[in-house]
Scaffold this motif. Structure first.
Motif, PDB file in Angstrom:
ATOM      1  N   ASN A  84       0.813  -1.220   0.000  1.00  0.00           N
ATOM      2  CA  ASN A  84       0.000   0.000   0.000  1.00  0.00           C
ATOM      3  C   ASN A  84       0.848   1.272   0.000  1.00  0.00           C
ATOM      4  O   ASN A  84       0.449   2.278  -0.561  1.00  0.00           O
ATOM      5  N   ARG A  85       2.023   1.207   0.645  1.00  0.00           N
ATOM      6  CA  ARG A  85       2.841   2.424   0.816  1.00  0.00           C
ATOM      7  C   ARG A  85       3.838   2.678  -0.313  1.00  0.00           C
ATOM      8  O   ARG A  85       4.082   3.812  -0.672  1.00  0.00           O
ATOM      9  N   SER A  86       4.437   1.612  -0.818  1.00  0.00           N
ATOM     10  CA  SER A  86       5.532   1.771  -1.778  1.00  0.00           C
ATOM     11  C   SER A  86       5.012   2.079  -3.182  1.00  0.00           C
ATOM     12  O   SER A  86       4.269   1.295  -3.776  1.00  0.00           O
ATOM     13  N   LYS A  87       5.444   3.228  -3.714  1.00  0.00           N
ATOM     14  CA  LYS A  87       5.038   3.624  -5.080  1.00  0.00           C
ATOM     15  C   LYS A  87       5.629   2.663  -6.111  1.00  0.00           C
ATOM     16  O   LYS A  87       5.005   2.365  -7.116  1.00  0.00           O
ATOM     17  N   TYR A 141      -5.527  -1.955  -7.626  1.00  0.00           N
ATOM     18  CA  TYR A 141      -5.739  -0.983  -6.538  1.00  0.00           C
ATOM     19  C   TYR A 141      -7.076  -0.284  -6.717  1.00  0.00           C
ATOM     20  O   TYR A 141      -7.482   0.016  -7.835  1.00  0.00           O
ATOM     21  N   ILE A 142      -7.741  -0.031  -5.590  1.00  0.00           N
ATOM     22  CA  ILE A 142      -8.961   0.776  -5.582  1.00  0.00           C
ATOM     23  C   ILE A 142      -8.688   1.948  -4.644  1.00  0.00           C
ATOM     24  O   ILE A 142      -8.380   1.722  -3.467  1.00  0.00           O
ATOM     25  N   LEU A 143      -8.777   3.158  -5.147  1.00  0.00           N
ATOM     26  CA  LEU A 143      -8.497   4.356  -4.337  1.00  0.00           C
ATOM     27  C   LEU A 143      -7.170   4.231  -3.584  1.00  0.00           C
ATOM     28  O   LEU A 143      -7.098   4.412  -2.371  1.00  0.00           O
ATOM     29  N   LYS A 144      -6.129   3.868  -4.310  1.00  0.00           N
ATOM     30  CA  LYS A 144      -4.770   3.722  -3.771  1.00  0.00           C
ATOM     31  C   LYS A 144      -4.610   2.630  -2.706  1.00  0.00           C
ATOM     32  O   LYS A 144      -3.574   2.513  -2.063  1.00  0.00           O
TER      33      LYS A 144
END
Length: 195
Positions: free
Chosen positions: A40-43, A58-61
């Motif tokens: 979730n955190r790592s771009k 992903y849904i809404l990041k």
């Protein structure tokens, strides 16, 4: 400092056992939890997972767990590619975490130590086992899933028999009191091994 791997199949009670070690003031690193946080955190991971699974990943990041789960459990190649993206990041996160610890030993809980041939990264390995029906019932209570899906996961995992053969210690987790006693005995043994 001793690195102790903690593993076991789905529903065996790895997290329950990990919590018992934490109650004994032993630092515990739960690889699955860290992997989820990093996904979730790592771009970088996000970009690679979208390239692998498509925009639905992903849904809404936030990671679309049901979508990813449906992909990886029906296709082993997807699982391997996802692991190749996520696991190196988790490994370097663990190294940074490990350097900060000061206790005689730490526990690293990871579901697929043997499946990934990572045994050599640990000084000792504990496998948690429980009878199959108990495991299925635990997962049914815990997750929004079906018996069929759980059995598919069980088929994908290494058998308890195989894990036991490759482990240094085994904890039988069918009864909480008995499990606690086994953890306490093992804790004392690991402290002795450290000294």
């Amino acid at each position: 400092m001793i690195i102790v791997g903690l593993t076991g199949g789905i529903g065996s009670g790895k997290t329950t056992v990990a919590n018992m070690f934490e109650e004994l003031q032993i630092p515990v690193y739960i690889a699955d939890n860290e992997a989820k946080l990093l996904m979730n955190r790592s771009k970088v991971i996000r970009r690679k997972l979208i390239a692998l699974f498509g925009d639905e990943a992903y849904i809404l990041k936030e990671l679309n767990k049901p979508f990813i789960a449906s992909k990886i459990f029906s296709n082993k190649a997807y699982l391997e590619k996802m692991n190749a993206i996520v696991h190196p990041k988790v490994a370097s996160h663990f190294k940074r975490w490990f350097k900060k610890q000061t206790s005689p030993y730490i526990i690293k809980e990871a579901a697929i130590i043997f499946e990934q041939n990572k045994d050599s990264q640990y000084d000792y390995i504990i496998t948690v086992i429980a009878n199959k029906e108990e495991r299925i019932n635990r997962v049914l209570k815990r997750d929004n899933t079906s018996r069929k899906k759980i059995e598919a996961i069980l088929k994908n995992q290494l058998s308890d028999k195989e894990k036991i053969k490759r482990s240094d210690f085994v904890i039988i987790n069918n009864n909480l009191e008995e499990t606690k006693n086994q953890v306490l005995k093992l804790h004392k043994k690991l402290l002795r091994l450290h000294n």
